[in-house]
Design a protein around this motif. Structure first.
Motif, PDB file in Angstrom:
ATOM      1  N   THR A  45       0.819  -1.200   0.000  1.00 38.72           N
ATOM      2  CA  THR A  45       0.000   0.000   0.000  1.00 38.72           C
ATOM      3  C   THR A  45       0.852   1.249   0.000  1.00 38.72           C
ATOM      4  O   THR A  45       0.529   2.249  -0.649  1.00 38.72           O
ATOM      5  N   ASP A  46       1.968   1.210   0.709  1.00 40.68           N
ATOM      6  CA  ASP A  46       2.917   2.344   0.747  1.00 40.68           C
ATOM      7  C   ASP A  46       4.242   1.825   0.190  1.00 40.68           C
ATOM      8  O   ASP A  46       5.139   1.419   0.935  1.00 40.68           O
ATOM      9  N   PRO A  47       4.403   1.785  -1.170  1.00 41.88           N
ATOM     10  CA  PRO A  47       5.569   1.117  -1.788  1.00 41.88           C
ATOM     11  C   PRO A  47       6.895   1.810  -1.456  1.00 41.88           C
ATOM     12  O   PRO A  47       6.960   3.017  -1.228  1.00 41.88           O
ATOM     13  N   THR A  48       7.953   0.999  -1.462  1.00 43.90           N
ATOM     14  CA  THR A  48       9.315   1.533  -1.234  1.00 43.90           C
ATOM     15  C   THR A  48      10.285   0.853  -2.179  1.00 43.90           C
ATOM     16  O   THR A  48      10.039  -0.257  -2.659  1.00 43.90           O
ATOM     17  N   ILE A  49      11.442   1.533  -2.417  1.00 44.23           N
ATOM     18  CA  ILE A  49      12.580   0.943  -3.133  1.00 44.23           C
ATOM     19  C   ILE A  49      13.813   1.257  -2.307  1.00 44.23           C
ATOM     20  O   ILE A  49      14.071   2.402  -1.953  1.00 44.23           O
ATOM     21  N   THR A  50      14.562   0.206  -1.970  1.00 46.03           N
ATOM     22  CA  THR A  50      15.720   0.362  -1.091  1.00 46.03           C
ATOM     23  C   THR A  50      16.967  -0.120  -1.834  1.00 46.03           C
ATOM     24  O   THR A  50      17.061  -1.307  -2.198  1.00 46.03           O
ATOM     25  N   CYS A  51      17.934   0.831  -2.051  1.00 48.23           N
ATOM     26  CA  CYS A  51      19.182   0.517  -2.777  1.00 48.23           C
ATOM     27  C   CYS A  51      20.340   0.654  -1.798  1.00 48.23           C
ATOM     28  O   CYS A  51      20.639   1.763  -1.331  1.00 48.23           O
ATOM     29  N   THR A  52      20.974  -0.475  -1.462  1.00 46.55           N
ATOM     30  CA  THR A  52      22.094  -0.452  -0.527  1.00 46.55           C
ATOM     31  C   THR A  52      23.358  -1.088  -1.103  1.00 46.55           C
ATOM     32  O   THR A  52      24.464  -0.837  -0.613  1.00 46.55           O
ATOM     33  N   ASP A  53      23.237  -1.905  -2.116  1.00 46.24           N
ATOM     34  CA  ASP A  53      24.415  -2.558  -2.691  1.00 46.24           C
ATOM     35  C   ASP A  53      25.289  -1.504  -3.410  1.00 46.24           C
ATOM     36  O   ASP A  53      24.762  -0.628  -4.111  1.00 46.24           O
ATOM     37  N   PRO A  54      26.629  -1.610  -3.272  1.00 46.73           N
ATOM     38  CA  PRO A  54      27.507  -0.667  -3.973  1.00 46.73           C
ATOM     39  C   PRO A  54      27.358  -0.783  -5.486  1.00 46.73           C
ATOM     40  O   PRO A  54      26.953  -1.823  -6.016  1.00 46.73           O
ATOM     41  N   TRP A  55      27.687   0.302  -6.196  1.00 41.53           N
ATOM     42  CA  TRP A  55      27.736   0.259  -7.662  1.00 41.53           C
ATOM     43  C   TRP A  55      28.884  -0.665  -8.085  1.00 41.53           C
ATOM     44  O   TRP A  55      29.960  -0.646  -7.503  1.00 41.53           O
ATOM     45  N   THR A  56      28.599  -1.480  -9.098  1.00 44.85           N
ATOM     46  CA  THR A  56      29.635  -2.373  -9.625  1.00 44.85           C
ATOM     47  C   THR A  56      29.660  -2.226 -11.147  1.00 44.85           C
ATOM     48  O   THR A  56      28.618  -2.032 -11.795  1.00 44.85           O
ATOM     49  N   LEU A  57      30.884  -2.307 -11.699  1.00 47.33           N
ATOM     50  CA  LEU A  57      31.018  -2.255 -13.161  1.00 47.33           C
ATOM     51  C   LEU A  57      30.508  -3.549 -13.763  1.00 47.33           C
ATOM     52  O   LEU A  57      30.803  -4.649 -13.272  1.00 47.33           O
ATOM     53  N   ILE A  58      29.726  -3.457 -14.812  1.00 48.99           N
ATOM     54  CA  ILE A  58      29.262  -4.654 -15.529  1.00 48.99           C
ATOM     55  C   ILE A  58      30.458  -5.245 -16.277  1.00 48.99           C
ATOM     56  O   ILE A  58      31.226  -4.511 -16.942  1.00 48.99           O
ATOM     57  N   VAL A  59      30.640  -6.542 -16.148  1.00 57.82           N
ATOM     58  CA  VAL A  59      31.788  -7.224 -16.751  1.00 57.82           C
ATOM     59  C   VAL A  59      31.305  -8.206 -17.820  1.00 57.82           C
ATOM     60  O   VAL A  59      30.389  -9.016 -17.564  1.00 57.82           O
TER      61      VAL A  59
END
Length: 215
Positions: free
Chosen positions: A196-210
């Motif tokens: 009902t009250d949506p969330t998006i949680t980003c905690t993983d570090p940025w990584t280069l796509i290989v």
């Protein structure tokens, strides 16, 4: 003496008188000391003027005079005509590379999960994740998080020069990919709650796509 008769003159020298004979027409006549002299004759005519004498030789040149004082400086002359254009100089050395300017890219991408809408946005080099509910209509307010830097120090990672971002969902996760002005491709995975009250949680570090894409 007058006429044709040459008179006899008497000369006296040292008190001595002696007769002087005069000759006329082959005859002689002696005049004694007692004879009287006749009247004085008329003055003769003046003689002719003599010729002018020759011009004398030119005199020698005199010595040079002393050098005079230096005269005052004359007025400045008019400006001369402009000279021809000189040859083009050699090309200078290449300057050092300037500092990288600030990002100017802006982009937006979204994905739908049930009744939840998710966003990945780039604004002036900064990266944002967004989420909002689509039920009930109209859509509710959007919640934004700056995810330019992700992770926990010292393992966090900051994206420099972000230019474009995309977002896709799979199950309860959202995959956000970002490209930069230098051509790097980065990724992070975020947790999504579409309640009902949506969330998006980003905690993983940025990584280069290989591996990275190669032009």
């Amino acid at each position: 003496m007058t006429g044709s008769m040459l008179a006899l003159l008497t000369a006296t020298l040292g008190g001595i008188s002696f007769p002087v004979h005069a000759v006329s027409h082959g005859q002689s006549h002696v005049i004694s000391a007692t004879d009287e002299f006749g009247p004085e004759g008329l003055d003769g005519l003046d003689g002719r003027d003599g010729h002018d004498g020759r011009d004398g030789k030119d005199g020698k040149n005199g010595k040079n005079g002393k050098k005079g004082a230096t005269g005052a400086t004359g007025a400045t002359g008019a400006t001369g005509a402009t000279g021809a254009t000189g040859a083009t100089g050699a090309t200078g050395a290449t300057g050092a590379t300037g500092a990288t300017g600030g990002a100017t890219c802006n982009s937006i991408h979204s994905a739908i999960m049930g009744s939840t809408q998710l966003f990945a946005v780039v604004e002036a080099g900064q990266i944002f994740s967004g989420v909002r509910s689509l039920d009930p209509a109209p859509p509710g307010p959007t919640t934004w998080d700056n995810i330019t830097t992700l992770g926990t120090p010292p393992d966090d990672e900051t994206i420099e020069g972000a230019c474009d971002a995309t977002i896709e969902t799979m199950g309860a996760e959202a995959f956000i990919e970002v490209t930069t002005t230098t051509g790097d491709v980065w990724q992070t995975i975020c947790d999504v709650d579409d309640g009902t009250d949506p969330t998006i949680t980003c905690t993983d570090p940025w990584t280069l796509i290989v591996p990275q894409p190669t032009p």
